[in-house]
Design an enzyme around this catalytic site. Structure first.
Site, PDB file in Angstrom:
ATOM      1  CB  CYS A   1      28.755 -53.079 -40.788  1.00 43.67           C
ATOM      2  SG  CYS A   1      29.059 -51.347 -40.466  1.00 43.67           S
TER       3      CYS A   1
ATOM      4  CG  HIS B   1      25.595 -53.629 -37.406  1.00 44.80           C
ATOM      5  ND1 HIS B   1      26.497 -54.505 -36.868  1.00 44.80           N
ATOM      6  CD2 HIS B   1      26.286 -52.509 -37.678  1.00 44.80           C
ATOM      7  CE1 HIS B   1      27.688 -53.936 -36.797  1.00 44.80           C
ATOM      8  NE2 HIS B   1      27.585 -52.721 -37.290  1.00 44.80           N
TER       9      HIS B   1
ATOM     10  CD  GLU C   1      24.545 -57.529 -36.460  1.00 43.98           C
ATOM     11  OE1 GLU C   1      24.129 -57.397 -37.616  1.00 43.98           O
ATOM     12  OE2 GLU C   1      25.518 -56.885 -36.010  1.00 43.98           O
TER      13      GLU C   1
HETATM   14  N1  GLN Z   1      33.413 -47.892 -39.182  1.00 42.25           N
HETATM   15  C1  GLN Z   1      33.774 -49.268 -39.070  1.00 42.25           C
HETATM   16  C2  GLN Z   1      34.983 -49.596 -39.926  1.00 42.25           C
HETATM   17  O1  GLN Z   1      35.434 -48.799 -40.661  1.00 42.25           O
HETATM   18  C3  GLN Z   1      32.610 -50.156 -39.467  1.00 42.25           C
HETATM   19  C4  GLN Z   1      31.494 -49.943 -38.509  1.00 42.25           C
HETATM   20  C5  GLN Z   1      30.653 -51.152 -38.259  1.00 42.25           C
HETATM   21  O2  GLN Z   1      30.980 -52.281 -38.600  1.00 42.25           O
HETATM   22  N2  GLN Z   1      29.567 -50.901 -37.587  1.00 42.25           N
HETATM   23  O3  GLN Z   1      35.476 -50.665 -39.847  1.00 42.25           O
END
Ligand code: GLN
Length: 178
Positions: free
Chosen positions: A77, A160, A162
């Site tokens: 992410c 994610h 995890e």
């Molecule tokens: N929206 C977040 C970002 O731009 C990422 C979201 C996440 O890691 N769950 O950094």
């Protein structure tokens, strides 16, 4: 020893999964913490905040050097965003942030990842890969968008694992770390 970048975000759950798999884990907060690691996890969280932490601690160059050393890296992410062209420049791709919707809405999905199998993931304001160079292999899709890639030693996913109780990607990382 597997490092987990621990400036911000969901690092604790990654550390827990890695420990359950039998790995020794070190939380990475300063450049010296990267020394002698066999592998690294870049967790999700908030990439703007994480960027501030990276700058504050002088971790940009050491993180680039770690990735360039060929040791396995798993990014999830915001961790994937941190590695893109607009951030650390480790991956030859650009992420579209909050691509699945600007609301803090989340969903869970099974993603078929080439070479690994089906992986369950939680998508929280997740990015997708908007554009990628030839050296980036797209490994998984959701709604026609690339959400998992490999570039050499780096495996990056938009979700994610995890938070879904999914340990398949961590297992791969630990195995690759040798
Ligand atoms: N929206 C977040 C970002 O731009 C990422 C979201 C996440 O890691 N769950 O950094």
């Amino acid at each position: 020893m597997v490092g987990v970048l621990a400036l911000q975000g969901g690092f604790a759950a990654h550390a827990q999964i890695l420990r359950e798999l039998g790995a020794e884990v070190r939380e990475v907060r300063v450049p010296a913490d990267l020394e002698e690691l066999d592998a690294l996890v870049m967790p999700g969280g908030e990439s703007t905040t994480m960027t501030l932490g990276v700058e504050r601690e002088g971790l940009g160059e050491p993180l680039r050097a770690f990735a360039a050393s060929g040791r396995p890296v798993l990014a999830t992410c915001a961790g994937m965003i941190m590695l893109d062209r607009d951030h650390l420049g480790v991956l030859d791709l650009r992420c579209e942030r909050n691509a699945f919707g600007r609301q803090p809405r989340s969903f869970e999905a099974d993603v078929e990842i080439e070479g690994i199998g089906v992986v369950r993931g939680v998508f929280i304001r997740a990015p997708w890969v908007e554009e990628a160079g030839d050296g980036v292999e797209p490994l998984g899709h959701v709604d026609g968008h690339v959400v998992a890639v490999r570039q050499g030693n780096v495996l990056a996913v938009a979700f994610h694992p995890e938070l879904a109780g999914e340990s398949g990607l961590h297992r791969e990382l630990v195995a690759a770390a040798g």
